[in-house]
Design an enzyme around this catalytic site. Sequence first.
Site, PDB file in Angstrom:
ATOM      1  N   GLU A  38      -0.944   9.764   1.850  1.00 61.65           N
ATOM      2  CA  GLU A  38      -0.157   8.420   1.550  1.00 61.65           C
ATOM      3  C   GLU A  38      -0.066   8.187  -0.022  1.00 61.65           C
ATOM      4  OE1 GLU A  38       1.546   6.749   3.655  1.00 61.65           O
ATOM      5  OE2 GLU A  38       1.258   8.134   5.288  1.00 61.65           O
ATOM      6  N   GLU A  79      -2.418  -1.821   3.541  1.00 63.04           N
ATOM      7  CA  GLU A  79      -1.729  -0.660   3.197  1.00 63.04           C
ATOM      8  C   GLU A  79      -1.873   0.454   4.418  1.00 63.04           C
ATOM      9  OE1 GLU A  79       0.991   2.006   2.094  1.00 63.04           O
ATOM     10  OE2 GLU A  79       0.657   0.412   0.892  1.00 63.04           O
ATOM     11  N   GLU A  86       3.977   3.177  10.180  1.00 57.99           N
ATOM     12  CA  GLU A  86       5.151   4.152   9.664  1.00 57.99           C
ATOM     13  C   GLU A  86       5.007   5.485  10.552  1.00 57.99           C
ATOM     14  OE1 GLU A  86       4.624   4.592   5.660  1.00 57.99           O
ATOM     15  OE2 GLU A  86       5.791   2.861   5.147  1.00 57.99           O
TER      16      GLU A  86
END
Length: 134
Positions: A38, A79, A86
């Site tokens: 990420e 996050e 996602e």
Amino acid sequence: MNPDEPAFSAFKSRGGLQRIAGAMRYSLAGLRSAWKHEHAFRQEVMVIVPAAVVAVLLPVTGMERLLLLASMVLVLVVELLNSAIEAVVDRVSLERHPLSKNAKDFGSAAVMLAVLLSLACWGVVLWGWWVGRA
């Protein structure tokens, strides 16, 4: 629901110290994966680590220091949750779909709000520190 199916997930742990050790392993694996895969997480960490040093060194109250540090940790927490959303959306389907877009956009908006909150916390604390110096 099929009466022969268990009413709980076979992946759920039973409890005790083994559960705590397993949870720690899964958490560390999640952090390693986020760091490796990420980009946004890595970028945020690279900003937050030096900012955390500044927060610790600033001559502010303990509560103000906690506010600065906690607001930055919140950005990382949100996050990670956004990345989880996602991943699940992509796991279900890589096909473009309005609901998939919404899920990803909602996660992104949550990160943005966490960043804005952290910036506001820093602004308030730094303003108070600056005015207090005068």
